[in-house]
Scaffold this motif. Structure first.
Motif, mmCIF file in Angstrom:
data_model
loop_
_atom_site.group_PDB
_atom_site.id
_atom_site.type_symbol
_atom_site.label_atom_id
_atom_site.label_comp_id
_atom_site.label_asym_id
_atom_site.label_seq_id
_atom_site.Cartn_x
_atom_site.Cartn_y
_atom_site.Cartn_z
ATOM 1 N N ARG A 8 0.845 -1.204 0.000
ATOM 2 C CA ARG A 8 0.000 0.000 0.000
ATOM 3 C C ARG A 8 0.875 1.247 0.000
ATOM 4 N N LEU A 9 1.930 1.227 0.839
ATOM 5 C CA LEU A 9 2.835 2.383 0.940
ATOM 6 C C LEU A 9 3.511 2.645 -0.403
ATOM 7 N N ALA A 10 3.957 1.578 -1.059
ATOM 8 C CA ALA A 10 4.620 1.736 -2.368
ATOM 9 C C ALA A 10 3.643 2.306 -3.387
ATOM 10 N N CYS A 115 8.727 0.974 -10.483
ATOM 11 C CA CYS A 115 8.320 -0.359 -10.028
ATOM 12 C C CYS A 115 8.037 -0.309 -8.539
ATOM 13 N N ILE A 116 6.888 -0.800 -8.121
ATOM 14 C CA ILE A 116 6.457 -0.747 -6.724
ATOM 15 C C ILE A 116 6.388 -2.155 -6.153
ATOM 16 N N ILE A 117 7.203 -2.376 -5.084
ATOM 17 C CA ILE A 117 7.307 -3.712 -4.511
ATOM 18 C C ILE A 117 7.338 -3.674 -2.994
ATOM 19 N N ASP A 118 7.118 -4.846 -2.382
ATOM 20 C CA ASP A 118 7.437 -5.034 -0.966
ATOM 21 C C ASP A 118 8.790 -5.729 -0.910
ATOM 22 N N ALA A 119 9.397 -5.699 0.280
ATOM 23 C CA ALA A 119 10.787 -6.177 0.439
ATOM 24 C C ALA A 119 10.962 -7.637 0.036
ATOM 25 N N SER A 120 9.893 -8.417 0.085
ATOM 26 C CA SER A 120 10.029 -9.852 -0.208
ATOM 27 C C SER A 120 10.417 -10.110 -1.672
ATOM 28 N N LEU A 207 10.497 1.381 -5.891
ATOM 29 C CA LEU A 207 10.045 1.796 -4.556
ATOM 30 C C LEU A 207 9.777 0.546 -3.724
ATOM 31 N N VAL A 208 10.524 0.418 -2.604
ATOM 32 C CA VAL A 208 10.279 -0.671 -1.642
ATOM 33 C C VAL A 208 9.545 -0.017 -0.471
ATOM 34 N N ARG A 211 10.520 3.739 0.259
ATOM 35 C CA ARG A 211 11.958 4.015 0.078
ATOM 36 C C ARG A 211 12.382 3.698 -1.356
ATOM 37 N N GLU A 212 13.148 4.603 -1.967
ATOM 38 C CA GLU A 212 13.684 4.336 -3.300
ATOM 39 C C GLU A 212 14.882 3.409 -3.154
ATOM 40 N N MET A 213 14.901 2.311 -3.930
ATOM 41 C CA MET A 213 15.997 1.322 -3.847
ATOM 42 C C MET A 213 17.255 1.929 -4.474
#
Ligand code: DER
Length: 213
Positions: A8-10, A115-120, A207-208, A211-213
């Motif tokens: 959601r945050l991403a 690209c919008i992702i979660d850390a996994s 975006l993780v 935060r921008e990777m």
């Protein structure tokens, strides 16, 4: 849970890349679903969207966002989409949602791919996630044999027909150290419509969460 919160945050953070009057390229998946909900809150700021799947088209229309034909819009400034895996070079495996062909088309038409992702989704080497390949149905076994010759283990995603009327093969067992070379090699095989490697053209921004990777 934490993963949903990161998705959601991403999705919400990606809104900062949406310019006034833009036609926004929109990907597919559960992370993009959060982006579409966020886009709806600023919909008076945009001209419309180009969608990468019937699924995203339905959600956009539910929010009253106009879905436009890529042939009518020409090049886009921004494409926002998720990924199944992302390596340190922003190269991606995509296609978990079977939308990879249209996703790749809209990404190619866009100046900036966020690209919008979660850390996994972050990996050092692509390939733990089985690599999706969209194939013309008659070529399923042919492509499968060529994948075996390349050391992969092809599994037909039985029961899934893509928005383009094609089938998906998921390839298990590859550690993809050179995704650009493998993408090029697989694209040559007759019957392959699209490969779920975004390496020739990686993401521009990842975006993780926020935060921008
Ligand atoms: O199928 C796709 O390419 C999707 O974008 C997928 O890679 C991400 O799906 P998720 O956001 O539901 O994890």
């Amino acid at each position: 849970n934490d993963t949903a919160a990161q998705k959601r945050l991403a999705g919400e953070t990606a809104i900062r890349y949406v310019e006034e009057g833009a036609v926004v390229g929109v990907g597919t998946g559960s992370t993009v679903a959060y982006f579409i909900d966020a886009l709806a809150t600023v919909k008076e700021r945009i001209r419309g969207a180009v969608s990468s799947s019937e699924q995203s088209t339905a959600q956009l229309r539910k929010h009253g966002i106009e879905v436009l034909d890529l042939n009518a819009t020409g090049p886009l400034a921004l494409y926002v989409d998720g990924a199944d895996e992302c390596d340190p070079h922003k190269r991606l495996i995509k296609g978990g949602g079977a939308a990879l062909t249209r996703e790749k088309i809209v990404a190619e038409a866009s100046a900036k791919f966020v690209c919008i992702i979660d850390a996994s989704k972050r990996v050092d080497v692509l390939g733990r996630f089985p690599l999706p390949i969209e194939v013309i149905p008659m070529a399923r076994s042919l492509v499968g044999r060529e994948i075996v010759a390349l050391g992969g283990n092809p599994v037909w995603r039985d029961g899934v027909v893509t928005d383009n009327g094609n089938w998906i093969i998921d390839v298990h067992g590859w550690q993809i150290a050179d995704p650009v070379a493998l993408e090029r090699e697989l694209n040559q095989i007759p019957g392959v419509v699209a490969v779920g490697l975004f390496a020739r053209r990686p993401a521009d921004v990842v975006l993780v969460g926020d935060r921008e990777m």
